[in-house]
Enzyme design. Structure first.
Site, PDB file in Angstrom:
ATOM      1  N   TYR A  65       0.719  -1.596  -0.158  1.00  0.00           N
ATOM      2  CA  TYR A  65       0.019   0.162   0.029  1.00  0.00           C
ATOM      3  C   TYR A  65       0.944   0.959  -0.320  1.00  0.00           C
ATOM      4  O   TYR A  65       0.532   2.287  -0.205  1.00  0.00           O
ATOM      5  CB  TYR A  65      -0.959   0.389   0.803  1.00  0.00           C
ATOM      6  CG  TYR A  65      -2.294  -0.305   1.146  1.00  0.00           C
ATOM      7  CD1 TYR A  65      -2.987  -1.642   1.303  1.00  0.00           C
ATOM      8  CD2 TYR A  65      -3.529   0.785   0.398  1.00  0.00           C
ATOM      9  CE1 TYR A  65      -4.334  -1.687   0.569  1.00  0.00           C
ATOM     10  CE2 TYR A  65      -4.200   0.024  -0.234  1.00  0.00           C
ATOM     11  CZ  TYR A  65      -4.970  -0.893  -0.220  1.00  0.00           C
ATOM     12  OH  TYR A  65      -6.029  -0.874  -0.611  1.00  0.00           O
ATOM     13  N   GLN A  99     -16.331   2.597  -7.729  1.00  0.00           N
ATOM     14  CA  GLN A  99     -15.081   1.219  -6.848  1.00  0.00           C
ATOM     15  C   GLN A  99     -13.789   2.404  -6.641  1.00  0.00           C
ATOM     16  O   GLN A  99     -13.033   1.933  -6.342  1.00  0.00           O
ATOM     17  CB  GLN A  99     -15.327   0.738  -8.084  1.00  0.00           C
ATOM     18  CG  GLN A  99     -17.311  -0.024  -8.360  1.00  0.00           C
ATOM     19  CD  GLN A  99     -17.046  -1.092  -9.497  1.00  0.00           C
ATOM     20  OE1 GLN A  99     -16.590  -0.504 -10.506  1.00  0.00           O
ATOM     21  NE2 GLN A  99     -16.363  -2.002  -9.396  1.00  0.00           N
ATOM     22  N   HIS A 117     -15.879   1.594  -1.856  1.00  0.00           N
ATOM     23  CA  HIS A 117     -15.345   0.980  -1.901  1.00  0.00           C
ATOM     24  C   HIS A 117     -14.317   1.264  -0.907  1.00  0.00           C
ATOM     25  O   HIS A 117     -12.971   1.278  -0.688  1.00  0.00           O
ATOM     26  CB  HIS A 117     -13.820   0.182  -3.111  1.00  0.00           C
ATOM     27  CG  HIS A 117     -15.108  -0.704  -3.722  1.00  0.00           C
ATOM     28  ND1 HIS A 117     -14.332  -1.480  -4.600  1.00  0.00           N
ATOM     29  CD2 HIS A 117     -16.420  -1.281  -4.042  1.00  0.00           C
ATOM     30  CE1 HIS A 117     -15.125  -1.962  -5.576  1.00  0.00           C
ATOM     31  NE2 HIS A 117     -16.322  -2.255  -4.497  1.00  0.00           N
ATOM     32  N   ALA A 233     -13.014   6.786 -22.313  1.00  0.00           N
ATOM     33  CA  ALA A 233     -13.496   7.328 -21.348  1.00  0.00           C
ATOM     34  C   ALA A 233     -12.761   9.411 -20.863  1.00  0.00           C
ATOM     35  O   ALA A 233     -13.625  10.104 -21.654  1.00  0.00           O
ATOM     36  CB  ALA A 233     -13.809   6.831 -19.691  1.00  0.00           C
TER      37      ALA A 233
END
Ligand SMILES: [Zn+2]
Length: 249
Positions: A65, A99, A117, A233
């Site tokens: 992380y 998300q 999330h 996108a």
């Protein structure tokens, strides 16, 4: 189907709710999870992304992380994020369900964002329950491989939903309520593979709304969408926003 078709749908079918997944952030240089080059191809989610792994060995999970938080913090919103924020400002997007944990929608200017999330905005101490802002966590990470609670010494847990954890109930309830109200659910950059978020299109369709999808590659709901654009996108959404911008005389 074309971008003008998408713009017409957004104009005609209000309220419009947007659901975004990892695909909206890949153009900001953030790897997705499930593609062959995604994060979970390199890191076993059971070893690095599950709540059991965190309880067993939080230092190991932070070894995954720490660089990820640094990368997310350095990433910038891309044209897709900016176009979605503009569509909200123009009154064409009621809310955005995401998300993603990267805060890029908020940084782009979106206001009504439901993070199903969680996000990297805060981390919580499993020992004493104190909550720390991202800036404090980055400060702690500047001097350590894993951030220890300044108050009690436990290693902090990011407030993102790990595998094996339930989604934040308030966020998922709000997402389902928005999906039921939506006359248009616009899905961007999600293959709609992960439940319960993948259940949102059925809520919209079940109450008479329609589904539009902008995604690279197939999704589980292509056959139920009134419009599918297989594309980027970051290219499609700015064109749709431009088509919906009021014309100045
Ligand atoms: Zn603590």
């Amino acid at each position: 189907m074309s971008v003008s078709g998408l713009a017409a749908l957004i104009r005609e079918r209000q309220p419009c709710v947007v659901l975004t997944g990892a695909g909206v952030s890949t153009e900001s240089g953030i790897p997705d999870f499930r593609s062959p080059t995604g994060l979970w191809a390199k890191f076993d989610p059971l070893e690095y992304g599950s709540i059991e792994a965190f309880r067993r060995d939080p230092r190991k999970v932070w070894s995954f992380y720490k660089p990820r938080v640094a990368m997310l913090t350095e990433a910038e919103p891309n044209p897709a994020h900016l176009a979605l924020a503009e569509l909200e400002q123009l009154g064409f997007v009621e809310a955005l369900v995401t998300q993603n944990i990267d805060l890029l929608h908020e940084r782009a200017g979106s206001r009504q964002v439901v993070e199903v999330h969680g996000s990297i905005r805060t981390s919580t101490c499993p020992g004493c329950g104190r909550r720390y802002e991202l800036a404090q966590v980055l400060d702690l990470l500047a001097h350590a491989d894993a951030p220890a609670c300044p108050s009690c010494g436990w290693l902090l847990k990011p407030d993102v939903v790990f595998f094996g954890e339930l989604l934040a109930p308030a966020a998922i309830d709000r997402a389902y309520e928005l999906a039921r109200r939506a006359r248009l659910l616009l899905v961007v950059g999600s293959a709609l593979e992960v439940y319960p978020v993948a259940g949102l299109p059925l809520e919209t369709i079940g109450t008479g709304g329609v589904l539009a999808i902008v995604n690279h590659g197939p999704t589980g709901f292509d056959s139920q969408a009134v419009l599918k654009i297989d594309g980027s996108a970051g290219e499609v959404l700015p064109q749709a926003a431009a088509a919906l911008r009021p014309r100045r005389a």
